[in-house]
Design a protein around this motif. Structure first.
Motif, PDB file in Angstrom:
ATOM      1  N   ILE A  33      16.661 -14.517  18.497  1.00 44.06           N
ATOM      2  CA  ILE A  33      15.773 -15.446  19.192  1.00 44.06           C
ATOM      3  C   ILE A  33      14.376 -14.850  19.270  1.00 44.06           C
ATOM      4  O   ILE A  33      14.202 -13.708  19.705  1.00 44.06           O
ATOM      5  CB  ILE A  33      16.276 -15.730  20.623  1.00 44.06           C
ATOM      6  N   CYS A  34      13.371 -15.614  18.834  1.00 45.40           N
ATOM      7  CA  CYS A  34      11.980 -15.171  18.940  1.00 45.40           C
ATOM      8  C   CYS A  34      11.261 -16.004  20.000  1.00 45.40           C
ATOM      9  O   CYS A  34      11.505 -17.203  20.137  1.00 45.40           O
ATOM     10  CB  CYS A  34      11.262 -15.313  17.599  1.00 45.40           C
ATOM     11  N   ILE A  35      10.377 -15.332  20.729  1.00 44.27           N
ATOM     12  CA  ILE A  35       9.598 -15.978  21.786  1.00 44.27           C
ATOM     13  C   ILE A  35       8.126 -15.878  21.427  1.00 44.27           C
ATOM     14  O   ILE A  35       7.601 -14.782  21.203  1.00 44.27           O
ATOM     15  CB  ILE A  35       9.847 -15.311  23.148  1.00 44.27           C
ATOM     16  N   VAL A  36       7.456 -17.033  21.343  1.00 43.30           N
ATOM     17  CA  VAL A  36       6.025 -17.072  21.030  1.00 43.30           C
ATOM     18  C   VAL A  36       5.303 -17.875  22.107  1.00 43.30           C
ATOM     19  O   VAL A  36       5.921 -18.636  22.856  1.00 43.30           O
ATOM     20  CB  VAL A  36       5.745 -17.689  19.640  1.00 43.30           C
ATOM     21  N   GLY A  37       4.001 -17.704  22.165  1.00 42.42           N
ATOM     22  CA  GLY A  37       3.200 -18.441  23.128  1.00 42.42           C
ATOM     23  C   GLY A  37       1.844 -17.795  23.287  1.00 42.42           C
ATOM     24  O   GLY A  37       1.627 -16.664  22.821  1.00 42.42           O
ATOM     25  N   PRO A  38       0.907 -18.479  23.934  1.00 42.04           N
ATOM     26  CA  PRO A  38      -0.441 -17.913  24.109  1.00 42.04           C
ATOM     27  C   PRO A  38      -0.432 -16.689  25.004  1.00 42.04           C
ATOM     28  O   PRO A  38       0.511 -16.471  25.778  1.00 42.04           O
ATOM     29  CB  PRO A  38      -1.216 -19.078  24.763  1.00 42.04           C
ATOM     30  N   SER A  39      -1.464 -15.892  24.910  1.00 44.72           N
ATOM     31  CA  SER A  39      -1.591 -14.714  25.768  1.00 44.72           C
ATOM     32  C   SER A  39      -1.543 -15.136  27.234  1.00 44.72           C
ATOM     33  O   SER A  39      -2.167 -16.127  27.627  1.00 44.72           O
ATOM     34  CB  SER A  39      -2.910 -13.987  25.497  1.00 44.72           C
ATOM     35  N   GLY A  40      -0.774 -14.383  28.028  1.00 46.28           N
ATOM     36  CA  GLY A  40      -0.698 -14.675  29.447  1.00 46.28           C
ATOM     37  C   GLY A  40       0.383 -15.647  29.841  1.00 46.28           C
ATOM     38  O   GLY A  40       0.463 -16.043  31.009  1.00 46.28           O
ATOM     39  N   CYS A  41       1.239 -16.043  28.881  1.00 47.15           N
ATOM     40  CA  CYS A  41       2.276 -17.026  29.216  1.00 47.15           C
ATOM     41  C   CYS A  41       3.541 -16.369  29.770  1.00 47.15           C
ATOM     42  O   CYS A  41       4.499 -17.065  30.113  1.00 47.15           O
ATOM     43  CB  CYS A  41       2.618 -17.896  28.000  1.00 47.15           C
ATOM     44  N   GLY A  42       3.567 -15.037  29.842  1.00 49.72           N
ATOM     45  CA  GLY A  42       4.697 -14.362  30.468  1.00 49.72           C
ATOM     46  C   GLY A  42       5.791 -13.915  29.523  1.00 49.72           C
ATOM     47  O   GLY A  42       6.908 -13.618  29.958  1.00 49.72           O
ATOM     48  N   LYS A  43       5.482 -13.810  28.234  1.00 47.41           N
ATOM     49  CA  LYS A  43       6.500 -13.405  27.251  1.00 47.41           C
ATOM     50  C   LYS A  43       7.061 -12.025  27.573  1.00 47.41           C
ATOM     51  O   LYS A  43       8.286 -11.825  27.632  1.00 47.41           O
ATOM     52  CB  LYS A  43       5.900 -13.395  25.826  1.00 47.41           C
ATOM     53  N   SER A  44       6.171 -11.057  27.760  1.00 43.12           N
ATOM     54  CA  SER A  44       6.617  -9.691  28.037  1.00 43.12           C
ATOM     55  C   SER A  44       7.259  -9.580  29.410  1.00 43.12           C
ATOM     56  O   SER A  44       8.212  -8.813  29.596  1.00 43.12           O
ATOM     57  CB  SER A  44       5.443  -8.710  27.920  1.00 43.12           C
ATOM     58  N   THR A  45       6.748 -10.343  30.384  1.00 40.15           N
ATOM     59  CA  THR A  45       7.367 -10.361  31.710  1.00 40.15           C
ATOM     60  C   THR A  45       8.811 -10.834  31.611  1.00 40.15           C
ATOM     61  O   THR A  45       9.716 -10.255  32.235  1.00 40.15           O
ATOM     62  CB  THR A  45       6.583 -11.288  32.656  1.00 40.15           C
ATOM     63  N   LEU A  46       9.033 -11.869  30.815  1.00 39.13           N
ATOM     64  CA  LEU A  46      10.386 -12.395  30.636  1.00 39.13           C
ATOM     65  C   LEU A  46      11.302 -11.343  30.028  1.00 39.13           C
ATOM     66  O   LEU A  46      12.440 -11.156  30.465  1.00 39.13           O
ATOM     67  CB  LEU A  46      10.334 -13.639  29.741  1.00 39.13           C
ATOM     68  N   LEU A  47      10.793 -10.623  29.037  1.00 38.81           N
ATOM     69  CA  LEU A  47      11.593  -9.576  28.401  1.00 38.81           C
ATOM     70  C   LEU A  47      11.921  -8.463  29.398  1.00 38.81           C
ATOM     71  O   LEU A  47      13.045  -7.946  29.424  1.00 38.81           O
ATOM     72  CB  LEU A  47      10.837  -9.002  27.196  1.00 38.81           C
ATOM     73  N   ASN A  48      10.942  -8.109  30.244  1.00 37.14           N
ATOM     74  CA  ASN A  48      11.173  -7.077  31.262  1.00 37.14           C
ATOM     75  C   ASN A  48      12.249  -7.496  32.262  1.00 37.14           C
ATOM     76  O   ASN A  48      13.021  -6.661  32.746  1.00 37.14           O
ATOM     77  CB  ASN A  48       9.870  -6.760  31.995  1.00 37.14           C
TER      78      ASN A  48
END
Length: 261
Positions: A33-48
């Motif tokens: 599963i890949c997660i994409v989106g604009p900067s600041g959308c919380g991608k890395s927060t979700l991974l954490n």
């Protein structure tokens, strides 16, 4: 379902910002599963949150039936920077987690050999970290992550700091490894091309607050050719969704500034 995120919300009280809102996602065993989106959308927060490095404000995360309440050996994270130990050589870095897990030294070396050969670094096993290239460092980090044989591999833009040629090589190697082992992977990337190359499904996120905008299935046969017409068309389609969200964010911020003025 193997990995389940149920109505995840994340609110940071220090910034008074709702970073993630009502994130619900299910992942099957062996999915990429890949997660994409604009900067600041919380991608890395979700991974954490999935890694257990932070806790959601509300909602639940379960992996293979067990609640995620903190870090654990069932989840391994690979970051943008290799985060290797500079005082250890290549094979010692790969063996480090195995040693911490209490495996006998012979088993540590045997497992490390398997994965270093898999990422084509066996001949560099005794090299100090400062003597290998950035691409080789990421290969070492990948071998270390795979050697731990976790239930879930979490990858946060692991190739973004590398040159284009090295990125293409590492993509092909990761794809080949995944095809052989079908490791469950949650992969954050700013590259839509990379997402289309790897993913079974692409999670497209929007911002303010971070939420799932759309989940796009990718049914192309593997290995995928980035110059194939269908590949290019899907890449453009997803990129337009991400750029639309980014433009909306900019417009919203401009409106807020105008209101203040």
């Amino acid at each position: 379902m193997y990995l389940t995120l149920n109505s995840i919300h994340k609110f940071f009280t220090d910034t008074k910002k709702e970073t993630l809102k009502d994130i619900s996602l299910t992942v099957e065993r062996g999915e990429f599963i890949c997660i994409v989106g604009p900067s600041g959308c919380g991608k890395s927060t979700l991974l954490n949150l999935v890694a257990g490095l932070d806790a959601p404000t509300s909602g639940t995360i379960t992996l293979d039936g067990a609640a995620v309440t903190g870090p654990g050996p069932d989840r391994v994270v690979m970051f943008q920077e290799a985060a290797l130990y500079p005082w250890l050589n290549v094979i010692e870095n790969v063996m480090f987690g195995l040693k911490a897990a209490g495996l006998p030294k012979d088993s540590q070396r045997e497992i490390a050999e398997t994965y270093l050969k898999m990422v084509q670094l066996w001949h560099y096993r005794d090299y100090p970290i400062h003597q290998i290239s950035g691409g080789m460092r990421q290969r070492t980090a990948l071998a270390r992550a795979l050697a731990l044989d976790s239930k879930l591999l979490l990858m946060d833009e692991p190739f973004s700091a590398l040159d284009k040629q090295t990125i293409h090589i590492l993509r092909a190697e990761l794809e080949e490894i995944w095809e052989k082992h079908k490791k469950t992977i949650l992969y954050v990337t700013h590259s839509v091309e990379e997402a289309v190359y790897f993913a079974d499904r692409i999670v497209v996120m929007a911002e303010n607050p971070g939420r799932i905008k759309e989940i796009v299935p990718v049914s192309f046969l593997r290995p995928r050719n980035i110059e194939d017409a269908a590949f290019v068309a899907l890449r453009k389609e997803i990129l337009s969704k991400v750029q639309l969200s980014a433009r909306k964010i900019s417009a919203d911020e401009f409106d807020k500034e105008e209101a203040v003025l």
